[in-house]
Design an enzyme around this catalytic site. Sequence first.
Site, PDB file in Angstrom:
ATOM      1  N   SER A  17      15.138  40.403  89.229  1.00  0.00           N
ATOM      2  CA  SER A  17      14.521  39.444  88.312  1.00  0.00           C
ATOM      3  C   SER A  17      13.323  38.756  88.983  1.00  0.00           C
ATOM      4  O   SER A  17      12.388  39.422  89.393  1.00  0.00           O
ATOM      5  CB  SER A  17      15.576  38.436  87.846  1.00  0.00           C
ATOM      6  OG  SER A  17      15.118  37.693  86.743  1.00  0.00           O
ATOM      7  N   ASP A  50      16.000  45.074  86.986  1.00  0.00           N
ATOM      8  CA  ASP A  50      15.983  44.446  85.671  1.00  0.00           C
ATOM      9  C   ASP A  50      14.903  43.385  85.487  1.00  0.00           C
ATOM     10  O   ASP A  50      15.171  42.284  84.991  1.00  0.00           O
ATOM     11  CB  ASP A  50      17.354  43.848  85.327  1.00  0.00           C
ATOM     12  CG  ASP A  50      17.642  43.943  83.818  1.00  0.00           C
ATOM     13  OD1 ASP A  50      17.331  44.991  83.228  1.00  0.00           O
ATOM     14  OD2 ASP A  50      18.164  42.974  83.247  1.00  0.00           O
ATOM     15  N   HIS A  84      22.247  40.925  82.792  1.00  0.00           N
ATOM     16  CA  HIS A  84      20.996  40.846  83.546  1.00  0.00           C
ATOM     17  C   HIS A  84      21.234  40.911  85.053  1.00  0.00           C
ATOM     18  O   HIS A  84      20.452  41.515  85.789  1.00  0.00           O
ATOM     19  CB  HIS A  84      20.266  39.559  83.169  1.00  0.00           C
ATOM     20  CG  HIS A  84      18.977  39.352  83.894  1.00  0.00           C
ATOM     21  ND1 HIS A  84      17.994  40.322  83.968  1.00  0.00           N
ATOM     22  CD2 HIS A  84      18.501  38.278  84.601  1.00  0.00           C
ATOM     23  CE1 HIS A  84      16.970  39.865  84.666  1.00  0.00           C
ATOM     24  NE2 HIS A  84      17.262  38.636  85.075  1.00  0.00           N
TER      25      HIS A  84
END
Length: 326
Positions: free
Chosen positions: A94, A119, A289
Amino acid sequence: MVSDLIIYSSGSHGPVLLLLHGGGHSALSWAVFTAVICNRIDCRVVALDLRGHGDTKVKSCEDLSAETMAKDVGKVVEALYGENAPPIVMIGHSMGGAIAVHTAAANLVPSLLGLGVIDVVEGTAMDALNSMQNFLRSRPKTFKSVENAIEWSVKSGQIRNIESARVSMVGQVKKCEEPLSSPGISKCIGEGIIEEEEEDEDEEGESNHKRKKEDDVEVKKESLFTWRIELAKTEKYWDGWFRGLSALFLSCSIPKLLLLAGVDRLDKELTIGQMQGKFQMQVLPQCGHAVHEDAPEKVAEAIATFMVRHKFTEAKEGFQCVFPAC
């Protein structure tokens, strides 16, 4: 402590896996993954608490610009290894994935062999920024205990793996520093993991309200826990983390790996780049996530295979690489 940033390390030989966590998380988010991958391949692991996160304390800790955090990563590598840095593969999740790309593109880690991003894609990240503040407001502001925070993280789906949550949440919350009588404290506790049922009758509603007030009084006698970093206050840096990220990622000339929780996350630029074979991509469905926390075994397998495929390291006995088609 290196360059005022807290680091965690494991292993004594092999290439270094340099791990950068996502926003609000800490180096502890890599704990379960580290245990798994060290059993798959010969490697060392270095994970750091980025500025403003975990236990790291630095001057100007509010400066979370991509440029500043990328320089932090470079300084940590220099402080650890000097001019004789070992081969390094940098993996980021992230926000940490974005910082890894900025670090690689600026050539701040000269011995960098490979780059992995988990991700985070420019298109979906930029789209998500509009709703990010609403998401942050929806989270409880305080918890009764670390155990309470762990339970919330699993029930809410923030981390779907209880083993990971038990370690990771320790690096995400801290004891409250402000007085327990601060406005809004008791209100937020009920928003944690206490599931309230709607009352149809006024009398029942009043009874429920009375019980909740009594519970809040009890909670105030305990130590409360809150988030280590107020992510809402970092908003001015969000655009800088993600804008132009796809082009920056594709511009890095080293082997690259992109791990996604869903193929729908790909933007146009990366879709074209993937079709042209500019990077390896793997989709790990049924993950949230926090892919590396939800499915540490699958992520470790993907990264280990990537490293063996490019001859960065060797597989340990018993680990069989399965090379993906993409």
